[in-house]
Every structure is written in structure tokens, then in C-alpha cells.
Design a protein around this motif. Structure first.
Motif, PDB file in Angstrom:
ATOM      1  N   TRP A 274       1.424  -2.766   4.782  1.00 54.47           N
ATOM      2  CA  TRP A 274       1.507  -1.181   4.974  1.00 54.47           C
ATOM      3  C   TRP A 274       2.504  -1.025   6.090  1.00 54.47           C
ATOM      4  O   TRP A 274       2.527  -1.823   7.048  1.00 54.47           O
ATOM      5  CB  TRP A 274       0.048  -0.622   5.083  1.00 54.47           C
ATOM      6  CG  TRP A 274       0.122   0.664   5.269  1.00 54.47           C
ATOM      7  CD1 TRP A 274       0.442   1.737   4.196  1.00 54.47           C
ATOM      8  CD2 TRP A 274       0.061   1.541   6.458  1.00 54.47           C
ATOM      9  NE1 TRP A 274       0.297   2.904   5.011  1.00 54.47           N
ATOM     10  CE2 TRP A 274       0.284   2.585   6.353  1.00 54.47           C
ATOM     11  CE3 TRP A 274       0.109   0.955   7.783  1.00 54.47           C
ATOM     12  CZ2 TRP A 274       0.081   3.756   7.188  1.00 54.47           C
ATOM     13  CZ3 TRP A 274      -0.052   1.952   8.852  1.00 54.47           C
ATOM     14  CH2 TRP A 274       0.003   3.472   8.541  1.00 54.47           C
TER      15      TRP A 274
ATOM     16  N   ASP B  61       1.709   1.475  -3.327  1.00 55.15           N
ATOM     17  CA  ASP B  61       0.639   1.249  -4.257  1.00 55.15           C
ATOM     18  C   ASP B  61       1.008   0.618  -5.579  1.00 55.15           C
ATOM     19  O   ASP B  61       0.910   0.809  -6.766  1.00 55.15           O
ATOM     20  CB  ASP B  61      -0.052   2.904  -4.845  1.00 55.15           C
ATOM     21  CG  ASP B  61      -1.113   2.884  -5.587  1.00 55.15           C
ATOM     22  OD1 ASP B  61      -2.071   1.822  -5.315  1.00 55.15           O
ATOM     23  OD2 ASP B  61      -1.666   3.562  -6.422  1.00 55.15           O
TER      24      ASP B  61
ATOM     25  N   GLU C  41       0.804  -1.175   0.096  1.00 52.27           N
ATOM     26  CA  GLU C  41       0.139   0.047  -0.115  1.00 52.27           C
ATOM     27  C   GLU C  41       1.012   1.318   0.113  1.00 52.27           C
ATOM     28  O   GLU C  41       0.512   2.325  -0.517  1.00 52.27           O
ATOM     29  CB  GLU C  41      -1.040   0.111   1.268  1.00 52.27           C
ATOM     30  CG  GLU C  41      -2.002   1.007   1.317  1.00 52.27           C
ATOM     31  CD  GLU C  41      -2.773   1.258  -0.005  1.00 52.27           C
ATOM     32  OE1 GLU C  41      -3.175   2.314  -0.202  1.00 52.27           O
ATOM     33  OE2 GLU C  41      -3.114   0.107  -0.683  1.00 52.27           O
TER      34      GLU C  41
END
Length: 343
Positions: free
Chosen positions: A101, A65, A62
Motif C-alpha cells: 500500500w 484492490d 491495496e
């Protein structure tokens, strides 16, 4: 932020976290069997995982991305080796879908170890693996060695697996004996990002490790942990003498810090930075500038670079309650507004 469900269309089976760490003393000693004093930081890596529904691993970062597809049994590129290494070394079978993340800043705070330990914790829970927290730390170190290409010691993974944010973890990296200790009374730890990026695998880290291994060979010892008197280093080639002197004196500083008050602990931190800068040569001019500003502040007991160096973060021991004010004052002088502060 896109969650696991947004990427893979279903809820994850397991989610796990692991913290980054800051090392107060004991830098570049762990791969020579030495002593270290890390603590966990509040920032974590988070990993969500389920068994895969396609023939290959699907790995999503994340932060970047980015989603990678890596065939089972292959390593992959980019951030993939941190995850595929964990999958391979735990021996789990079949494809997996992983979402990662992290709010651990990169550069000296063990963001990679946090990612490895979060992944290993998630896999342990998902598959019911009979692995304890030390087992996970040793596997994380092996991921770095065999899949990432960084011949690190075990401190980062042990701290991410075992440390907390309110104590120092005194660790003997040879025996793995450990105990938690309180921070020096009346103090607060402050971590600042220098803004100088680094990547261990592309730095002089492995070169430094090779140098101290050669120094150990020339001295006839298994590791520099076995040398306690710096005078024994006389006769080594000049460069190896300086490298070995850092490791030997840094081990002594950690042991001395175990009973030190705040003022003396700070003095040891200052001496550690000078040794890392001059003998081990793993600092950076901008890092030195930031450390000097911290050391000059009246509410700072001591400051040093933290982590493997070549950029990254610095750590300071401040008077309790003064860390935010010190950060504001020093970063204003440093001229790098927006640098990250890790409370």
C-alpha cells in the motif's frame, strides 16, 4: 482498508516502509553521472511480507484492490514486476506473500522507487540479507532496468533509501558520494500534483536517455558529466545539442545551488524548468501553466516540474509558513480543485 491478515489469513512476519522523494534540482542528470538534490517526502510505500503458504507468490496491492498469483521464477504483469524483480534480484528462494500500500502520489515523486525500497527492506529483514542501504538502492535501480523496462538513473532509489524530509541530499550519482544539506533558510517546500498522468515506460524517457548517450558518444566522453563548458557542445546536431545543453547546465545549477540563498535557489529552479521545457522537452502544457502560476506568486522563490516529466508533479520553494496559502491560491487559479498537495 483490507490489511495483510484480511487477504492472507495470518499476520505478516515483517512490515517495512520507504518514502517517496521530491527533487529540488538536478533533473535528467543521474543517468549521465551528474549531480542531484532530492529530499524525502512524508508519504511512504508500505510492504508486509511472509514466506508463502502456496506454490506461487501471492501479491496484493491495496491501492488497486487486486491480488495477483505469480509462479516462482516468473515476472508477472501489472504491478507484479516491481515485487518479483526484488524477489529475484535478492536471490531469496521459495514463494512469498506480499501486501503493498502506498500514499505516495504517482507522477514525479518516485512512487515506484518507494515501492521497490520498501519491498527490499522487508526482504532484507525477513531473510537477514547482508545488504546496506546503498546496496538496496542499486538493486532497486536494477529492478527498474531489468524487470520494469525503465532505464532510470539511481537518484530515485538513493533518495528513497537515504534521504530525509528536513534536508536536501546532495548526491554525486557517478561516485555515489553524498552529504545532507539544510534547506535554504526561511523556506518551505511545496509539491503539487498537476493532474496530468504519466507512465515512464510509455513516455519519451528512454528516448531521451538514448539521445544524451548518443551526444556523449559524438563528443568522445563517457558521460555528459565530463562536459562543464556548454560551448563544447557546438557542432552537435541541433536536437542532440539541446538535449546535452540541458544536462550540462543542470549539473552547473545543482553545484551553484549548494551555496545559494533562497532567492538565488529559486532563480535556479526557474531556469531548470525552462531548460526541461525547451531543451529537454519533457514538460507538458498543463504543467507549464501550473509552474507559471507558482512562479508569479509573491511568496514563491522558484518553481519547476519535478521527476522525469511528461506530466506529474511540480515543486516550489516558498517562504516559510506560506506553502498552504500558496497552494490554495494557485490551485484555485489552476482550476483543478481536488489536486493533491504534498506538504
Amino acid at each position: 482498508m483490507k490489511r495483510y491478515e484480511d487477504i492472507f489469513g495470518v499476520a505478516p512476519t515483517v512490515t517495512a516502509r520507504a518514502p517517496g522523494r521530491v527533487n529540488l534540482l538536478g533533473e535528467h542528470t543521474d543517468y549521465q553521472g551528474g549531480f542531484v538534490l532530492p529530499a524525502a517526502i512524508p508519504q511512504h510505500a508500505t510492504v508486509s511480507v511472509s514466506r508463502g503458504r502456496t506454490p506461487a507468490h501471492r501479491l496484493h496491492s491495496e491501492n488497486l484492490d487486486q491480488t495477483l498469483t505469480v509462479p516462482v521464477g516468473e515476472v508477472g504483469a501489472g504491478f507484479a514486476p516491481y515485487l518479483t524483480g526484488c524477489l529475484a534480484l535478492t536471490g531469496v528462494d521459495g514463494p512469498h506473500d506480499l501486501w503493498v500500500w502506498s500514499d505516495v502520489p504517482s507522477g514525479g515523486l518516485s512512487s515506484s522507487a518507494a515501492l521497490e525500497l520498501a519491498t527490499l527492506r522487508a526482504l532484507r529483514e525477513l531473510h537477514g540479507l547482508p545488504l546496506n542501504d546503498v546496496d538496496l538502492a542499486l538493486l532497486g535501480q536494477k529492478v527498474e532496468h531489468e524487470y520494469v523496462g525503465v532505464m532510470c538513473g539511481v537518484m530515485d532509489q538513493m533518495a528513497s533509501s537515504l534521504a530525509d524530509t528536513t534536508h536536501m541530499l546532495f548526491l554525486d550519482t557517478r561516485s555515489l558520494e553524498r552529504r545532507t544539506l539544510p534547506m535554504p533558510a526561511g523556506t518551505q517546500v511545496l509539491v503539487l500534483d498537476s493532474g496530468v498522468p504519466r507512465r515512464l515506460a510509455e513516455s519519451g524517457y528512454n528516448e531521451r536517455r538514448a539521445q544524451v548517450e548518443e551526444a556523449s558518444r559524438l563528443l568522445g566522453v563517457t558521460q555528459l558529466r565530463d562536459v562543464t563548458d556548454p560551448a563544447r557542445l557546438e557542432g552537435l546536431p541541433e536536437l542532440l545539442h539541446r538535449r546535452a545543453r540541458h544536462v550540462v547546465t543542470e549539473n552547473a545549477r545543482v553545484l551553484e545551488a549548494l551555496t545559494a540563498d533562497a532567492a538565488h535557489f529559486g532563480t535556479l529552479m526557474n531556469a531548470s524548468h525552462a531548460s526541461l521545457r525547451d531543451d529537454y522537452e519533457v514538460s507538458h502544457p498543463r504543467v507549464d501553466d501550473l509552474v507559471a502560476l507558482l512562479q508569479a506568486h509573491p511568496d514563491v522563490y522558484g518553481a519547476r516540474m519535478t521527476g522525469a516529466g511528461f506530466g506529474g508533479a511540480v515543486v516550489a520553494l516558498t517562504r516559510d509558513g506560506q506553502a498552504p496559502l500558496v497552494a490554495d491560491a494557485v490551485l484555485g487559479q489552476y482550476g483543478q480543485e481536488g489536486r493533491r498537495v504534498v506538504p
